[in-house]
Motif scaffolding. Sequence first.
Motif, PDB file in Angstrom:
ATOM      1  N   ILE A  51     -23.107 -10.553  58.099  1.00  0.00           N
ATOM      2  CA  ILE A  51     -23.058 -11.428  59.272  1.00  0.00           C
ATOM      3  C   ILE A  51     -24.145 -11.001  60.249  1.00  0.00           C
ATOM      4  O   ILE A  51     -24.406  -9.810  60.430  1.00  0.00           O
ATOM      5  CB  ILE A  51     -21.675 -11.341  59.957  1.00  0.00           C
ATOM      6  N   SER A  52     -24.780 -11.963  60.918  1.00  0.00           N
ATOM      7  CA  SER A  52     -25.867 -11.633  61.837  1.00  0.00           C
ATOM      8  C   SER A  52     -25.357 -10.826  63.029  1.00  0.00           C
ATOM      9  O   SER A  52     -24.178 -10.892  63.395  1.00  0.00           O
ATOM     10  CB  SER A  52     -26.558 -12.903  62.331  1.00  0.00           C
ATOM     11  N   THR A  53     -26.269 -10.084  63.631  1.00  0.00           N
ATOM     12  CA  THR A  53     -25.924  -9.279  64.798  1.00  0.00           C
ATOM     13  C   THR A  53     -25.404 -10.151  65.935  1.00  0.00           C
ATOM     14  O   THR A  53     -24.441  -9.789  66.625  1.00  0.00           O
ATOM     15  CB  THR A  53     -27.141  -8.475  65.273  1.00  0.00           C
ATOM     16  N   LEU A  54     -26.006 -11.309  66.142  1.00  0.00           N
ATOM     17  CA  LEU A  54     -25.590 -12.199  67.222  1.00  0.00           C
ATOM     18  C   LEU A  54     -24.141 -12.639  67.023  1.00  0.00           C
ATOM     19  O   LEU A  54     -23.336 -12.617  67.966  1.00  0.00           O
ATOM     20  CB  LEU A  54     -26.512 -13.409  67.294  1.00  0.00           C
ATOM     21  N   GLU A  55     -23.795 -13.039  65.806  1.00  0.00           N
ATOM     22  CA  GLU A  55     -22.423 -13.444  65.524  1.00  0.00           C
ATOM     23  C   GLU A  55     -21.463 -12.265  65.644  1.00  0.00           C
ATOM     24  O   GLU A  55     -20.337 -12.406  66.130  1.00  0.00           O
ATOM     25  CB  GLU A  55     -22.339 -14.057  64.126  1.00  0.00           C
ATOM     26  N   THR A  56     -21.913 -11.094  65.220  1.00  0.00           N
ATOM     27  CA  THR A  56     -21.066  -9.895  65.291  1.00  0.00           C
ATOM     28  C   THR A  56     -20.687  -9.566  66.727  1.00  0.00           C
ATOM     29  O   THR A  56     -19.501  -9.361  67.041  1.00  0.00           O
ATOM     30  CB  THR A  56     -21.788  -8.691  64.659  1.00  0.00           C
ATOM     31  N   VAL A  57     -21.681  -9.513  67.613  1.00  0.00           N
ATOM     32  CA  VAL A  57     -21.377  -9.130  68.996  1.00  0.00           C
ATOM     33  C   VAL A  57     -20.575 -10.205  69.716  1.00  0.00           C
ATOM     34  O   VAL A  57     -19.798  -9.895  70.632  1.00  0.00           O
ATOM     35  CB  VAL A  57     -22.655  -8.758  69.780  1.00  0.00           C
ATOM     36  N   ASP A  75     -28.805  -7.286  72.707  1.00  0.00           N
ATOM     37  CA  ASP A  75     -29.999  -6.491  72.990  1.00  0.00           C
ATOM     38  C   ASP A  75     -29.712  -4.997  72.848  1.00  0.00           C
ATOM     39  O   ASP A  75     -30.537  -4.240  72.298  1.00  0.00           O
ATOM     40  CB  ASP A  75     -30.503  -6.791  74.407  1.00  0.00           C
ATOM     41  N   ALA A  76     -28.556  -4.558  73.327  1.00  0.00           N
ATOM     42  CA  ALA A  76     -28.207  -3.137  73.255  1.00  0.00           C
ATOM     43  C   ALA A  76     -28.042  -2.681  71.813  1.00  0.00           C
ATOM     44  O   ALA A  76     -28.532  -1.606  71.429  1.00  0.00           O
ATOM     45  CB  ALA A  76     -26.918  -2.875  74.036  1.00  0.00           C
ATOM     46  N   LYS A  77     -27.376  -3.494  71.009  1.00  0.00           N
ATOM     47  CA  LYS A  77     -27.172  -3.090  69.615  1.00  0.00           C
ATOM     48  C   LYS A  77     -28.487  -3.088  68.857  1.00  0.00           C
ATOM     49  O   LYS A  77     -28.743  -2.191  68.043  1.00  0.00           O
ATOM     50  CB  LYS A  77     -26.165  -3.998  68.914  1.00  0.00           C
ATOM     51  N   ASN A  78     -29.324  -4.073  69.111  1.00  0.00           N
ATOM     52  CA  ASN A  78     -30.626  -4.109  68.443  1.00  0.00           C
ATOM     53  C   ASN A  78     -31.470  -2.890  68.798  1.00  0.00           C
ATOM     54  O   ASN A  78     -32.112  -2.289  67.926  1.00  0.00           O
ATOM     55  CB  ASN A  78     -31.381  -5.388  68.812  1.00  0.00           C
ATOM     56  N   ARG A  79     -31.484  -2.519  70.099  1.00  0.00           N
ATOM     57  CA  ARG A  79     -32.264  -1.354  70.516  1.00  0.00           C
ATOM     58  C   ARG A  79     -31.759  -0.093  69.824  1.00  0.00           C
ATOM     59  O   ARG A  79     -32.549   0.715  69.323  1.00  0.00           O
ATOM     60  CB  ARG A  79     -32.200  -1.180  72.037  1.00  0.00           C
TER      61      ARG A  79
END
Length: 229
Positions: A51-57, A75-79
């Motif tokens: 699942i994409s990060t956007l959907e996850t958060v 943004d925080a998880k991606n960083r």
Amino acid sequence: MSTIGTIAVIFDLDGTLVDSEPNYYEAGRQILDEHGVPGYSWSDHERFVGISTLETVAVWKDEYGLRASVEELFDAKNRRYLELARAATRAYPEMRTFVELLAGEGVPMAVASGSSPEAIEAVLAGTGLDAHLRLAVSADEVARGKPAPDVFLEAARRLGADPADCVVLEDAAPGAAAAHAAGMRCIAVPYLAAQADAPEFAGAGLLLRGGQAEFTARAAYEWLVRTAA
């Protein structure tokens, strides 16, 4: 043209080409802990494989009642993930061999991933896979992430390939469903053994129930040759 006709190969990234899930898990665990949600476990993380990060958060925000916006969490998880990914990401040896074999045969290839463009670039560069995988599409660049087919269809478009000529390599059920929805064949290499019986994998042209432990570059290439013929 390659020696196996008009076939093009599209790779998922995380859990398929590289073992990045531990980094995604650790990034998620750290971010949630910082937002007052301790004890995020690997089994909690397994729900979000594929699942994409956007959907996850977005799910995190609802389930854990987080005050931060989806954009802030994203943004925080991606960083945090990028910090971990740049420090250490391992490419699966047989997948690397498969990429090199296909490159030697002139097979068009692309990466289609739920990760951000920055994450894809960092991982491919860090593992050296960018030497052969120069075209990559992120779910951030299309309207819908997996299990919708958008990211695979965009990869095919950029390759100039007919979706019917594309073979997708995937480790997660949503990705296998996306490949099917795109009208593409799929080599399924389940990251989670418990998902091997998922209905999304049932339509795979080649299902390696043992995951990466069962995958070999030579066997996958021979399957491509047989099915092309």
